[in-house]
Design a protein around this motif. Structure first.
Motif, short mmCIF file in Angstrom:
data_model
loop_
_atom_site.label_atom_id
_atom_site.label_comp_id
_atom_site.label_asym_id
_atom_site.label_seq_id
_atom_site.Cartn_x
_atom_site.Cartn_y
_atom_site.Cartn_z
N ARG A 156 0.82 -1.21 0.00
CA ARG A 156 0.00 0.00 0.00
C ARG A 156 0.86 1.26 0.00
O ARG A 156 0.43 2.33 0.44
CB ARG A 156 -0.97 0.03 1.19
CG ARG A 156 -1.79 -1.23 1.39
CD ARG A 156 -2.59 -1.58 0.15
NE ARG A 156 -3.66 -0.64 -0.12
CZ ARG A 156 -4.41 -0.66 -1.22
NH1 ARG A 156 -4.18 -1.56 -2.16
NH2 ARG A 156 -5.38 0.22 -1.39
N GLU A 157 2.07 1.15 -0.51
CA GLU A 157 2.95 2.31 -0.62
C GLU A 157 2.73 3.03 -1.94
O GLU A 157 2.46 2.40 -2.97
CB GLU A 157 4.41 1.89 -0.51
CG GLU A 157 4.83 1.44 0.88
CD GLU A 157 6.32 1.15 0.95
OE1 GLU A 157 6.98 1.18 -0.12
OE2 GLU A 157 6.82 0.90 2.05
N VAL A 158 2.84 4.35 -1.90
CA VAL A 158 2.69 5.18 -3.10
C VAL A 158 4.01 5.91 -3.35
O VAL A 158 4.60 6.47 -2.43
CB VAL A 158 1.55 6.21 -2.93
CG1 VAL A 158 1.42 7.07 -4.18
CG2 VAL A 158 0.24 5.51 -2.61
N ARG A 159 4.45 5.88 -4.58
CA ARG A 159 5.67 6.59 -4.96
C ARG A 159 5.41 7.41 -6.21
O ARG A 159 4.67 6.99 -7.10
CB ARG A 159 6.83 5.62 -5.21
CG ARG A 159 7.27 4.87 -3.96
CD ARG A 159 8.44 3.93 -4.22
NE ARG A 159 8.81 3.21 -3.01
CZ ARG A 159 9.66 3.67 -2.10
NH1 ARG A 159 10.26 4.85 -2.30
NH2 ARG A 159 9.94 2.97 -1.03
N ARG A 160 6.04 8.57 -6.27
CA ARG A 160 6.01 9.38 -7.48
C ARG A 160 7.43 9.79 -7.82
O ARG A 160 8.13 10.38 -7.01
CB ARG A 160 5.14 10.62 -7.32
CG ARG A 160 5.03 11.39 -8.63
CD ARG A 160 3.91 12.37 -8.70
NE ARG A 160 3.74 12.80 -10.09
CZ ARG A 160 3.00 13.82 -10.48
NH1 ARG A 160 2.33 14.54 -9.58
NH2 ARG A 160 2.90 14.13 -11.76
N GLY A 161 7.84 9.43 -9.02
CA GLY A 161 9.21 9.68 -9.43
C GLY A 161 10.20 8.96 -8.54
O GLY A 161 11.33 9.44 -8.33
N GLY A 162 9.77 7.82 -7.97
CA GLY A 162 10.63 7.03 -7.09
C GLY A 162 10.61 7.47 -5.65
O GLY A 162 11.14 6.78 -4.78
N GLU A 163 9.97 8.62 -5.37
CA GLU A 163 9.93 9.14 -4.00
C GLU A 163 8.66 8.69 -3.29
O GLU A 163 7.56 8.83 -3.82
CB GLU A 163 9.98 10.67 -4.02
CG GLU A 163 9.96 11.30 -2.63
CD GLU A 163 10.00 12.82 -2.69
OE1 GLU A 163 9.78 13.45 -1.64
OE2 GLU A 163 10.26 13.36 -3.78
N LYS A 164 8.83 8.14 -2.09
CA LYS A 164 7.69 7.66 -1.32
C LYS A 164 6.84 8.82 -0.82
O LYS A 164 7.37 9.81 -0.31
CB LYS A 164 8.17 6.81 -0.14
CG LYS A 164 7.05 6.15 0.65
CD LYS A 164 7.61 5.26 1.74
CE LYS A 164 6.49 4.63 2.57
NZ LYS A 164 7.03 3.74 3.63
N LEU A 165 5.53 8.69 -0.98
CA LEU A 165 4.60 9.73 -0.55
C LEU A 165 3.79 9.24 0.65
O LEU A 165 3.46 8.05 0.75
CB LEU A 165 3.64 10.10 -1.68
CG LEU A 165 4.26 10.51 -3.03
CD1 LEU A 165 3.16 10.82 -4.03
CD2 LEU A 165 5.18 11.71 -2.85
N TYR A 166 3.43 10.17 1.54
CA TYR A 166 2.55 9.84 2.65
C TYR A 166 1.12 10.17 2.23
O TYR A 166 0.79 11.33 1.94
CB TYR A 166 2.92 10.62 3.90
CG TYR A 166 1.89 10.42 5.01
CD1 TYR A 166 1.84 9.23 5.73
CD2 TYR A 166 0.98 11.42 5.31
CE1 TYR A 166 0.89 9.03 6.72
CE2 TYR A 166 0.02 11.24 6.30
CZ TYR A 166 -0.02 10.04 6.99
OH TYR A 166 -0.97 9.85 7.97
#
Length: 233
Positions: free
Chosen positions: A150-160
């Motif tokens: 259930r992790e979200v990443r954008r451009g490889g960066e983890k988002l909360y």
């Protein structure tokens, strides 16, 4: 009478059929250690049950009390539920079959039918569903959801991202380039299927945009008077 929805996702079948003899025949023929059949005999209750729980396949009678099968199918597809649907019907005309398929039915079986044919068609639909379970990631542009962690990443960066925002984002990512009205989103994400005046959707979309990064290329587009769409600009 409705059986309790199964807790295990594998081979969870919802049968919406008002003919009790047919329903009993199907349940006895298909139920087994890896397949659970839940029966609903009323169209409106069938639609509510289809929305409320996860199902691997829906077997849907065309003619039902309170809400007909075609209307149920249209409503499910309109809110983004893509569960395979097998139509059962006494209407064997070409026009009726085409109408069902064009409105989102995955297969069509005319009564009377053999249980062997029903079983074979159901196996094909369940195989398709199982293949979708094997997908562990949703990816759109540089945005990615890991469905296991259930992790979200954008451009490889983890988002909360909070739980309800994640549910909203997953709904968008499963329906990219599709206009999603506020009513569709309310029903799919919050299980609200009645008219209501609220800014719940707009507030969560605004927060989600913040989570995805205001400085990054926008992905959630507002369509005035229509709703929202996940797309690249």
């Amino acid at each position: 009478m409705m059986n309790a929805p199964p807790s295990h996702p594998q081979n969870a079948i919802l049968l919406i059929e008002d003919d009790l003899d047919t329903a009993d025949y199907i349940e006895k023929a298909l139920s087994g250690p890896h397949t659970t059949i839940s029966i609903v005999a009323d169209g409106q209750q069938g639609k509510d049950t289809a929305i409320a729980s996860h199902w691997d396949c829906i077997i849907l009678d065309r003619r039902l009390p309170r809400l007909d099968g075609l209307s149920i199918l249209k409503d499910l597809r309109a809110i983004g539920i893509q569960t395979p649907v097998l139509f059962l019907t006494t209407m064997d005309g070409i026009h009726d079959r085409v109408t069902g398929l064009r409105n989102g039915a995955d297969d069509y079986l005319v009564k009377p039918f053999s249980v062997q044919e029903l079983s074979a068609r159901l196996e094909n639909l369940l195989r398709r569903t199982q293949q979708s379970y094997d997908q562990t990631r949703l990816v759109f542009a540089d945005l990615e959801i890991d469905l296991l962690t259930r992790e979200v990443r954008r451009g490889g960066e983890k988002l909360y991202i909070q739980a309800q925002e994640l549910k909203l984002l997953e709904y968008f990512m499963r329906h990219p380039h599709m206009t999603l009205s506020r009513e569709m989103i309310l029903q799919a994400v919050w299980d609200i299927d009645f008219p209501v005046h609220t800014n719940l959707v707009d507030t969560h979309v605004s927060r989600l945009r913040e989570r995805l990064g205001r400085d990054a290329p926008p992905l959630l587009q507002t369509l005035k008077g229509q709703g929202y769409m996940l797309k690249r600009i």
